[in-house]
Design an enzyme around this catalytic site. Structure first.
Site, PDB file in Angstrom:
ATOM      1  N   VAL A 100      -6.005  -7.376 -19.693  1.00  0.00           N
ATOM      2  CA  VAL A 100      -5.024  -7.037 -18.645  1.00  0.00           C
ATOM      3  C   VAL A 100      -3.993  -6.021 -19.164  1.00  0.00           C
ATOM      4  CG1 VAL A 100      -3.246  -7.984 -17.117  1.00  0.00           C
ATOM      5  CG2 VAL A 100      -5.329  -9.289 -17.569  1.00  0.00           C
TER       6      VAL A 100
ATOM      7  N   ARG B 155     -14.935 -15.357  -9.805  1.00  0.00           N
ATOM      8  CA  ARG B 155     -14.470 -13.965  -9.824  1.00  0.00           C
ATOM      9  C   ARG B 155     -15.625 -12.978  -9.820  1.00  0.00           C
ATOM     10  NH1 ARG B 155     -10.695 -13.121 -14.654  1.00  0.00           N
ATOM     11  NH2 ARG B 155      -9.339 -14.394 -13.380  1.00  0.00           N
TER      12      ARG B 155
ATOM     13  N   HIS C  91       0.708   0.874 -13.498  1.00  0.00           N
ATOM     14  CA  HIS C  91       1.499  -0.296 -13.868  1.00  0.00           C
ATOM     15  C   HIS C  91       2.965   0.117 -13.974  1.00  0.00           C
ATOM     16  CE1 HIS C  91       2.414  -4.185 -15.530  1.00  0.00           C
ATOM     17  NE2 HIS C  91       3.139  -3.569 -16.445  1.00  0.00           N
TER      18      HIS C  91
ATOM     19  N   GLU D  87       6.282   6.647  -9.122  1.00  0.00           N
ATOM     20  CA  GLU D  87       4.835   6.344  -9.168  1.00  0.00           C
ATOM     21  C   GLU D  87       4.072   7.064  -8.058  1.00  0.00           C
ATOM     22  OE1 GLU D  87       3.762   2.162  -8.999  1.00  0.00           O
ATOM     23  OE2 GLU D  87       5.195   1.759  -7.407  1.00  0.00           O
TER      24      GLU D  87
ATOM     25  N   ASN E 295      -5.580   2.432 -12.981  1.00  0.00           N
ATOM     26  CA  ASN E 295      -4.566   1.517 -12.461  1.00  0.00           C
ATOM     27  C   ASN E 295      -3.188   2.099 -12.730  1.00  0.00           C
ATOM     28  OD1 ASN E 295      -3.501  -0.930 -11.357  1.00  0.00           O
ATOM     29  ND2 ASN E 295      -3.027  -1.617 -13.439  1.00  0.00           N
TER      30      ASN E 295
ATOM     31  N   ILE F 129      -7.617  -9.832 -11.324  1.00  0.00           N
ATOM     32  CA  ILE F 129      -8.144  -9.373 -12.616  1.00  0.00           C
ATOM     33  C   ILE F 129      -9.636  -9.107 -12.422  1.00  0.00           C
ATOM     34  CG2 ILE F 129      -8.601 -10.098 -14.993  1.00  0.00           C
ATOM     35  CD1 ILE F 129      -5.965 -11.768 -14.728  1.00  0.00           C
ATOM     36  N   LEU F 130     -10.101  -7.952 -12.903  1.00  0.00           N
ATOM     37  CA  LEU F 130     -11.506  -7.604 -12.702  1.00  0.00           C
ATOM     38  C   LEU F 130     -12.375  -8.283 -13.767  1.00  0.00           C
ATOM     39  CD1 LEU F 130     -11.388  -3.775 -11.880  1.00  0.00           C
ATOM     40  CD2 LEU F 130     -10.866  -5.725 -10.417  1.00  0.00           C
TER      41      LEU F 130
ATOM     42  N   GLY G 241       0.787  -1.233   0.000  1.00  0.00           N
ATOM     43  CA  GLY G 241       0.000   0.000   0.000  1.00  0.00           C
ATOM     44  C   GLY G 241       0.816   1.277   0.000  1.00  0.00           C
TER      45      GLY G 241
HETATM   46  C1  GAR Z   1       3.292  -0.951  -7.392  1.00  0.00           C
HETATM   47  O1  GAR Z   1       4.654  -0.851  -7.761  1.00  0.00           O
HETATM   48  C2  GAR Z   1       2.417  -0.992  -8.622  1.00  0.00           C
HETATM   49  O2  GAR Z   1       2.940  -0.230  -9.667  1.00  0.00           O
HETATM   50  C3  GAR Z   1       2.414  -2.468  -8.932  1.00  0.00           C
HETATM   51  O3  GAR Z   1       2.322  -3.096  -7.681  1.00  0.00           O
HETATM   52  C4  GAR Z   1       3.025  -2.308  -6.721  1.00  0.00           C
HETATM   53  C5  GAR Z   1       2.182  -2.173  -5.475  1.00  0.00           C
HETATM   54  O4  GAR Z   1       2.918  -1.537  -4.461  1.00  0.00           O
HETATM   55  N1  GAR Z   1       1.318  -2.829  -9.762  1.00  0.00           N
HETATM   56  C6  GAR Z   1       1.365  -3.799 -10.672  1.00  0.00           C
HETATM   57  O5  GAR Z   1       2.364  -4.489 -10.858  1.00  0.00           O
HETATM   58  C7  GAR Z   1       0.085  -3.998 -11.473  1.00  0.00           C
HETATM   59  N2  GAR Z   1       0.301  -4.916 -12.533  1.00  0.00           N
HETATM   60  P1  GAR Z   1       2.189  -0.853  -3.236  1.00  0.00           P
HETATM   61  O6  GAR Z   1       1.268  -1.901  -2.619  1.00  0.00           O
HETATM   62  O7  GAR Z   1       3.310  -0.501  -2.301  1.00  0.00           O
HETATM   63  O8  GAR Z   1       1.431   0.337  -3.723  1.00  0.00           O
END
Ligand code: GAR
Length: 199
Positions: free
Chosen positions: A143, A64, A108, A173, A106, A91-92, A11
């Site tokens: 996806v 799902r 990525h 990010e 989202n 996956i939604l 998170g």
């Molecule tokens: C983040 O780096 C995000 O970009 C990635 O998961 C991590 C979650 O970190 N998302 C993906 O790989 C989606 N395909 P966080 O729980 O510390 O925010």
């Protein structure tokens, strides 16, 4: 606008979003954090920030879509207008996508369409690309495919280790995602085909 964050893990993006809301950098109300993992650190972060939380246990559902129906019901109960996925590792279903069409964001950790999937940072490093980056996109039925909102490039240096690159990627990010969420919350994003224009 009211929004929810869905997270499965640490998170850190959720934390960046919470901080941005508090600082007035996201003009939206974070009204709910949902997780599919009871012990996700993301839930602890939300509770600490006094954001309402919901744990929806995938084991209680046969497929799902029924899981997604339960999540969507929680979102509606909280009058959620849009959703930000932040490390939500599911996956939604089309049920969910249709319930919040063009209202699910989202992040990525790659420059899509390169390096889709759940190990994007490692995959980019191992492939040997010189530049990777972050993509914020709308979520559709495929996806890591939806319309791209913002991207930011991150150079990979020959001396980078996975840990070092992950750290750099996270710091980028944590700025990019709140910025995209704020643009959406303020109604600044207009979708035209696969293009997003800033109003
Ligand atoms: C983040 O780096 C995000 O970009 C990635 O998961 C991590 C979650 O970190 N998302 C993906 O790989 C989606 N395909 P966080 O729980 O510390 O925010």
């Amino acid at each position: 606008m009211n929004f929810a964050v869905l997270a499965s893990g640490n998170g850190s993006n959720l934390q960046a979003i919470i901080n941005a809301v508090k600082a007035g950098k996201i003009k939206g109300h974070l009204v709910l954090v949902v997780s599919d993992r009871e012990n996700a650190f993301a839930l602890k972060r939300a509770r600490k920030a006094k954001v309402p939380t919901a744990f929806v246990d995938p084991k209680q559902f046969s497929d799902r879509e029924s899981f997604d129906r339960a999540v969507v019901e929680k979102l509606r109960q909280s009058s959620v207008d849009f959703v930000a996925l932040a490390g939500f590792m599911r996956i939604l279903s089309s049920y969910f996508i249709n319930a919040y069409r063009d209202k699910i964001l989202n992040i990525h950790p790659a420059l899509l369409p390169a390096f889709k999937g759940s190990h994007a940072i490692k995959d980019a490093l191992e492939y040997g690309v010189k530049v990777t980056g972050l993509t914020v996109h709308f979520v559709d039925e495929q996806v890591d495919h939806g319309v791209i909102i913002l991207q930011e490039a991150v150079p990979i240096h020959p001396t980078d280790t996975l840990e070092k690159l992950e750290k750099t990627m996270h710091s980028v990010e944590h700025k990019l995602y709140p910025k995209a969420i704020d643009l959406f919350a303020r109604g600044k994003l207009e979708i035209r085909g696969r293009m997003v224009r800033l109003r």
